[in-house]
Design a protein around this motif. Structure first.
Motif, PDB file in Angstrom:
ATOM      1  N   ASN A 268      -3.189 -27.318 -45.278  1.00 14.70           N
ATOM      2  CA  ASN A 268      -3.868 -27.678 -44.018  1.00 14.70           C
ATOM      3  C   ASN A 268      -3.305 -26.961 -42.788  1.00 14.70           C
ATOM      4  O   ASN A 268      -2.795 -27.605 -41.857  1.00 14.70           O
ATOM      5  CB  ASN A 268      -3.792 -29.193 -43.790  1.00 14.70           C
ATOM      6  N   PRO A 269      -3.383 -25.646 -42.735  1.00  9.41           N
ATOM      7  CA  PRO A 269      -2.970 -24.957 -41.497  1.00  9.41           C
ATOM      8  C   PRO A 269      -3.923 -25.304 -40.353  1.00  9.41           C
ATOM      9  O   PRO A 269      -5.096 -25.634 -40.585  1.00  9.41           O
ATOM     10  CB  PRO A 269      -3.059 -23.481 -41.871  1.00  9.41           C
ATOM     11  N   THR A 270      -3.419 -25.222 -39.126  1.00  6.76           N
ATOM     12  CA  THR A 270      -4.208 -25.615 -37.958  1.00  6.76           C
ATOM     13  C   THR A 270      -4.319 -24.458 -36.976  1.00  6.76           C
ATOM     14  O   THR A 270      -3.326 -23.790 -36.655  1.00  6.76           O
ATOM     15  CB  THR A 270      -3.562 -26.822 -37.246  1.00  6.76           C
ATOM     16  N   PHE A 271      -5.550 -24.237 -36.494  1.00 10.89           N
ATOM     17  CA  PHE A 271      -5.829 -23.192 -35.505  1.00 10.89           C
ATOM     18  C   PHE A 271      -6.625 -23.823 -34.361  1.00 10.89           C
ATOM     19  O   PHE A 271      -7.627 -24.501 -34.614  1.00 10.89           O
ATOM     20  CB  PHE A 271      -6.641 -22.050 -36.128  1.00 10.89           C
ATOM     21  N   SER A 272      -6.188 -23.601 -33.145  1.00 12.06           N
ATOM     22  CA  SER A 272      -6.862 -24.229 -32.005  1.00 12.06           C
ATOM     23  C   SER A 272      -6.990 -23.220 -30.862  1.00 12.06           C
ATOM     24  O   SER A 272      -6.309 -22.192 -30.830  1.00 12.06           O
ATOM     25  CB  SER A 272      -6.091 -25.459 -31.519  1.00 12.06           C
ATOM     26  N   ASN A 273      -7.885 -23.537 -29.931  1.00 11.80           N
ATOM     27  CA  ASN A 273      -8.064 -22.748 -28.689  1.00 11.80           C
ATOM     28  C   ASN A 273      -8.406 -21.287 -28.948  1.00 11.80           C
ATOM     29  O   ASN A 273      -7.979 -20.408 -28.198  1.00 11.80           O
ATOM     30  CB  ASN A 273      -6.812 -22.835 -27.815  1.00 11.80           C
TER      31      ASN A 273
ATOM     32  N   TRP B  60       0.633 -16.329 -46.697  1.00 15.73           N
ATOM     33  CA  TRP B  60      -0.140 -17.573 -46.719  1.00 15.73           C
ATOM     34  C   TRP B  60       0.055 -18.354 -45.416  1.00 15.73           C
ATOM     35  O   TRP B  60       1.184 -18.517 -44.944  1.00 15.73           O
ATOM     36  CB  TRP B  60       0.300 -18.464 -47.888  1.00 15.73           C
ATOM     37  N   PHE B  61      -1.040 -18.810 -44.848  1.00 20.61           N
ATOM     38  CA  PHE B  61      -0.976 -19.793 -43.766  1.00 20.61           C
ATOM     39  C   PHE B  61      -0.901 -21.165 -44.431  1.00 20.61           C
ATOM     40  O   PHE B  61      -1.791 -21.532 -45.213  1.00 20.61           O
ATOM     41  CB  PHE B  61      -2.225 -19.723 -42.888  1.00 20.61           C
ATOM     42  N   THR B  62       0.151 -21.915 -44.124  1.00 23.78           N
ATOM     43  CA  THR B  62       0.372 -23.205 -44.778  1.00 23.78           C
ATOM     44  C   THR B  62       0.256 -24.356 -43.784  1.00 23.78           C
ATOM     45  O   THR B  62      -0.050 -24.143 -42.610  1.00 23.78           O
ATOM     46  CB  THR B  62       1.767 -23.232 -45.423  1.00 23.78           C
ATOM     47  N   THR B  63       0.540 -25.542 -44.234  1.00 25.59           N
ATOM     48  CA  THR B  63       0.487 -26.716 -43.358  1.00 25.59           C
ATOM     49  C   THR B  63       1.438 -26.574 -42.183  1.00 25.59           C
ATOM     50  O   THR B  63       1.211 -27.140 -41.106  1.00 25.59           O
ATOM     51  CB  THR B  63       0.818 -27.987 -44.169  1.00 25.59           C
ATOM     52  N   ASN B  64       2.511 -25.801 -42.366  1.00 28.73           N
ATOM     53  CA  ASN B  64       3.454 -25.579 -41.271  1.00 28.73           C
ATOM     54  C   ASN B  64       2.934 -24.577 -40.240  1.00 28.73           C
ATOM     55  O   ASN B  64       3.564 -24.362 -39.211  1.00 28.73           O
ATOM     56  CB  ASN B  64       4.785 -25.068 -41.823  1.00 28.73           C
ATOM     57  N   THR B  65       1.797 -23.945 -40.513  1.00 29.34           N
ATOM     58  CA  THR B  65       1.208 -22.983 -39.579  1.00 29.34           C
ATOM     59  C   THR B  65       0.421 -23.719 -38.512  1.00 29.34           C
ATOM     60  O   THR B  65      -0.421 -24.565 -38.814  1.00 29.34           O
ATOM     61  CB  THR B  65       0.258 -22.017 -40.322  1.00 29.34           C
ATOM     62  N   ASN B  66       0.700 -23.384 -37.256  1.00 33.52           N
ATOM     63  CA  ASN B  66      -0.025 -24.006 -36.133  1.00 33.52           C
ATOM     64  C   ASN B  66      -0.195 -22.952 -35.056  1.00 33.52           C
ATOM     65  O   ASN B  66       0.703 -22.719 -34.262  1.00 33.52           O
ATOM     66  CB  ASN B  66       0.748 -25.216 -35.594  1.00 33.52           C
TER      67      ASN B  66
END
Length: 581
Positions: A221-226, A199-205
């Motif tokens: 709320n996992p976050t993925f950027s760029n 699982w990708f969790t809120t701690n995932t960035n």
């Protein structure tokens, strides 16, 4: 009787012998010379004004012609890339993308004239285009063309003064396969090897491109950027407060709402992992090695059908290096470091007890192997036909500082057919987080084993580079991740590519329990095309690029009597979308 003297008259009626006559003559001469100077000065002033006006007209005409040249180059570039992308989209995946490059461009194309803001104009611009050659390899396609552009500029205030520019040169359309180093995270199956869902969790960035040939699972709320997030599955799991559900959507609001900086593409094409490292083996030995005979020849051994003897080889012709570094058998330890002179060094210990110390003096294009110096430097490929039992940079200092392993200008890759165990830090001399234009780049790839962070690796281990395994059950994982005391954080500056998602540690209600916490940081340079040398590439080609090189440029001013009588102002609404096909 009064006698009358004969007299001679000078201009002005002065009489010879009279001093006043000389004064009048002198005055007349002064006035005459002054008049001449005034006349010359007036003439030169008029000529200067005329010359200045001509120069101004010529300059405006010149810039107008140059604007036409630039407009044509921009049109060629835009049209070439747009139409090439169409061919690329319909390409079956094998052979040249352009099956008939000779007809890709029309032989002769034109752009209409334009009136510029300063009222100068360029007339119809002409270009002659021709195909020259192509280079087709498994990882790159290059198509070379040549051009001749003719552009004419003029000023309507003096249209009989024409500037003509002829520009000749070449340009190429180049497209490369995407490197796996382009990914911050890539999995073939997005589970642990046991099948347990990850699982990708809120701690995932995650920063950077993320892909799976499987299906993702998101919680909170996992976050993925760029970078784009993509999956072959057209749906994803959402945690849903402990009651997971499968949705063909990018969120499960309001409970599970991932943040996708560049979107979530579902139903993406599958990207196969490479089955072996044969290309990398050939890179390390400097050429074809289709069988043991060829391999041994590359290593400087007598031809034979048997594999080379176990050992460490730096291929050379007796004077110069001809490849990279090759190890037959198991490498007990590979130490990568930067010496006091700023040289990149490799100290390799073989399981059979032999060692090699390789010092690369890039500044002088020399490499010393166990006290023997050769011209040239290794090409960046270090291949081990077996396992690497220990890989890393120098041990930390007494103050806990991490010495650099990868010199500031070094690009290197380590390839191994079996497992690779990282036992020490691997750090760049120039950290791209603080030096964005850093040149050092590093990668590790195994097609047949795991890449593991060993039990003896230091707490808070730091690894700069991209780690990849394509073994059917391959993982990038931590040895002993589920036992012992917490080991801090594993920082990986680069990317992780593997068949399955590897475990780094465990967590409980109190937080981090065993192993390492993850701190994956994407190296943004890898998103711009940089990759470790000979690193595996995907089946996907990146968008094409076009480079243009001018080899000759001629400017000519022309005076054409009567030209202004037939001059017509070019259109102020040009069609800049000509058909180059």
């Amino acid at each position: 009787m009064i006698s009358q003297k004969a007299s001679r008259c000078f201009p002005g009626g002065a009489v010879a012998g009279d001093p006043r006559g000389f004064l009048l003559i002198s005055l007349a001469m002064v006035l005459f010379v002054a008049a001449v100077f005034v006349s010359v000065a007036a003439t030169r002033t008029i000529q200067d004004k005329q010359s200045t006006a001509i120069r101004a007209e010529n300059v405006e005409s010149f810039y107008a012609a140059q604007a036409g040249e630039h407009a044509m180059k921009a049109a060629i570039r835009r049209d070439a890339l747009a139409r090439f992308s169409g061919f690329q989209a319909g390409w079956p995946g094998t052979g040249p993308i352009l099956s008939n490059p000779e007809s890709f461009f029309a032989d002769h194309v034109t752009l209409p004239g334009v009136q510029l803001p300063n009222s100068a104009c360029f007339e119809q611009v002409e270009a002659d285009l021709a195909f020259v050659s192509q280079e087709i390899t498994p990882i790159r396609q290059v198509y070379n063309f040549q051009y001749t552009i003719t552009s004419r500029g003029t000023n309507p205030d003096s249209a009989d003064r024409l500037m003509r520019i002829v520009s000749t040169g070449n340009f190429q359309i180049q497209v490369d396969r995407q490197s796996f180093a382009n990914y911050a995270l890539f999995t073939d199956k997005h589970t642990l090897t046991s099948g347990t869902r990850v699982w990708f969790t809120t701690n995932t960035n995650f920063s950077g491109r993320v892909h799976t040939n499987d299906r993702f699972a998101f919680a909170y709320n996992p976050t993925f950027s760029n970078g784009l997030v993509s999956s072959v599955a057209d749906d994803a799991y959402y945690y849903n407060n402990g009651n997971p559900k499968l949705l063909a959507a990018d969120h499960n609001a309001p409970k599970d709402v991932p943040v996708f900086g560049e979107g979530f593409e579902r139903g993406a094409d599958e990207i196969d992992l490479p089955p072996n490292a044969f290309d990398q083996l050939e890179a390390s030995v400097g050429g074809s090695a289709a069988d043991n005979d060829e391999l041994r020849t590359r290593l400087g051994l007598p031809p034979d059908a048997a594999p080379p003897p176990d050992g460490i080889y730096v291929p050379n012709d007796g004077a110069s290096l001809t490849g990279g570094i090759y190890v037959q058998g198991t490498a007990a330890d590979v130490l990568v470091y930067v010496d006091g002179g700023g040289n990149q060094c490799y100290n390799i210990s073989h399981s059979n007890g032999s060692t090699s110390n390789i010092v690369v003096d890039a500044a002088n294009n020399l490499t010393t192997v166990n006290s023997i110096t050769y011209t040239g430097t290794p090409n960046g490929a270090l291949y081990v036909a077996g396992d690497i039992e220990s890989l890393g940079g120098p041990s930390r200092t007494g103050e806990g500082e991490i010495p650099p392993a990868i010199e500031s200008e070094t690009a290197a890759s380590v390839f191994a057919e079996g497992d690779v165990v990282i036992t020490r830090d691997l750090a760049y001399e120039d950290n791209p987080l603080t030096t964005p234009d850093a040149e050092n780049v590093f990668g590790v790839f195994s097609p047949g084993g795991d890449i593991r962070i060993g039990a003896t690796a230091p707490d808070d281990v730091v690894i700069h580079g991209t780690l990849m395994t394509s073994a059917p059950n391959g993982v990038v994982q931590v040895d002993g991740y589920s036992s012992g005391e917490p080991r801090g954080t594993a920082t990986i500056l680069g990317g992780v590519i593997s068949s399955y998602y590897g475990a780094f540690g465990t967590f409980n209600g109190s937080g981090h329990a065993t192993g390492y916490a993850r701190n994956f940081i994407y190296d943004m340079r890898l998103n711009g095309g940089l990759a470790p040398p000979f690193f595996p590439t995907t089946s996907l080609f990146l968008p094409a690029g076009l480079g243009m090189n001018q080899v000759q440029w001629i400017s000519q001013g022309q005076y054409i009597p009567g030209y202004s009588e037939s001059f017509e102002l070019p259109s102020d609404e040009p069609d800049f979308n000509p058909d180059f096909s």
